[in-house]
Design a protein around this motif. Structure first.
Motif, short mmCIF file in Angstrom:
data_model
loop_
_atom_site.label_atom_id
_atom_site.label_comp_id
_atom_site.label_asym_id
_atom_site.label_seq_id
_atom_site.Cartn_x
_atom_site.Cartn_y
_atom_site.Cartn_z
N ARG A 10 -1.74 -9.59 3.80
CA ARG A 10 -0.62 -9.40 3.38
C ARG A 10 0.43 -8.96 4.32
O ARG A 10 0.30 -8.09 5.30
CB ARG A 10 -0.23 -8.26 2.30
CG ARG A 10 -1.22 -8.34 1.05
CD ARG A 10 -0.89 -7.01 0.14
NE ARG A 10 -0.60 -7.39 -1.01
CZ ARG A 10 -0.05 -6.48 -1.90
NH1 ARG A 10 -0.17 -5.38 -1.49
NH2 ARG A 10 0.38 -6.81 -3.20
N PRO A 11 1.50 -9.67 4.24
CA PRO A 11 2.64 -9.29 5.22
C PRO A 11 3.19 -7.93 4.84
O PRO A 11 3.36 -7.71 3.89
CB PRO A 11 3.87 -10.44 5.19
CG PRO A 11 3.49 -11.04 3.76
CD PRO A 11 1.95 -10.84 3.65
N VAL A 12 3.69 -7.23 6.17
CA VAL A 12 4.18 -5.98 5.89
C VAL A 12 5.67 -6.14 5.45
O VAL A 12 6.42 -6.75 6.21
CB VAL A 12 3.85 -5.33 7.00
CG1 VAL A 12 4.47 -3.85 7.16
CG2 VAL A 12 2.49 -4.82 7.21
N ARG A 13 5.98 -5.35 4.59
CA ARG A 13 7.64 -5.52 4.11
C ARG A 13 8.26 -4.10 4.38
O ARG A 13 7.58 -3.11 3.95
CB ARG A 13 7.74 -5.88 2.88
CG ARG A 13 7.24 -7.19 2.20
CD ARG A 13 7.63 -7.60 0.87
NE ARG A 13 9.13 -8.14 1.12
CZ ARG A 13 9.86 -8.38 0.22
NH1 ARG A 13 9.51 -8.56 -1.32
NH2 ARG A 13 11.15 -8.91 0.18
N GLU A 14 9.19 -4.06 5.26
CA GLU A 14 9.69 -2.86 5.44
C GLU A 14 10.95 -2.52 4.43
O GLU A 14 11.48 -3.44 4.00
CB GLU A 14 10.36 -2.99 6.85
CG GLU A 14 9.54 -3.06 8.05
CD GLU A 14 9.97 -3.13 9.34
OE1 GLU A 14 11.27 -3.34 9.33
OE2 GLU A 14 9.31 -2.85 10.40
N ARG A 15 11.15 -1.38 4.23
CA ARG A 15 12.01 -0.93 3.32
C ARG A 15 13.39 -1.13 3.76
O ARG A 15 13.76 -1.41 5.07
CB ARG A 15 11.82 0.61 2.78
CG ARG A 15 12.00 1.50 4.04
CD ARG A 15 12.00 2.95 3.47
NE ARG A 15 12.13 3.91 4.82
CZ ARG A 15 13.46 4.05 5.32
NH1 ARG A 15 14.46 3.53 4.92
NH2 ARG A 15 13.47 4.79 6.33
N ARG A 16 14.26 -1.37 2.89
CA ARG A 16 15.74 -1.76 3.31
C ARG A 16 16.44 -0.24 3.87
O ARG A 16 16.04 0.50 3.28
CB ARG A 16 16.49 -2.14 2.09
CG ARG A 16 17.71 -2.54 2.33
CD ARG A 16 18.53 -3.18 1.14
NE ARG A 16 19.84 -3.43 1.42
CZ ARG A 16 20.77 -3.93 0.66
NH1 ARG A 16 20.39 -3.85 -0.73
NH2 ARG A 16 21.95 -4.14 1.16
#
Length: 85
Positions: A10-16
């Protein structure tokens, strides 16, 4: 020859970032111009005493530099008036 490593998963999504995606550091930096530099003290304190996200660190560094420049400018401006050569 350049080789690229491909990692599956899974690609890592950073928080906004807070403050409309701008970040707290940059918000404090901009507010410092309008509120007399007090937010720059807060940004410097946060940079020195709190672990911050790497994406917000440039804003806090900008607060620290602005604070140093403002303190030097105020100090030199105040002491220049007191000496009558």
């Amino acid at each position: 020859m350049i080789r690229y490593v491909v990692v599956e998963g899974r690609p890592v999504r950073e928080r906004r970032l807070p403050c409309c995606g701008l970040g707290s550091g940059w918000l404090l930096f901009i507010m410092g111009f309008f509120l007399g530099g007090i937010p720059w003290y807060i940004g410097t304190f946060i940079l020195l005493c709190v672990r911050v996200d790497y994406r917000e660190k440039p804003g806090y560094v900008a607060c620290t530099l602005a604070l140093i420049i403002a303190v030097l400018a105020i100090t030199l401006g105040v002491t220049k008036r007191t000496h009558n050569w």
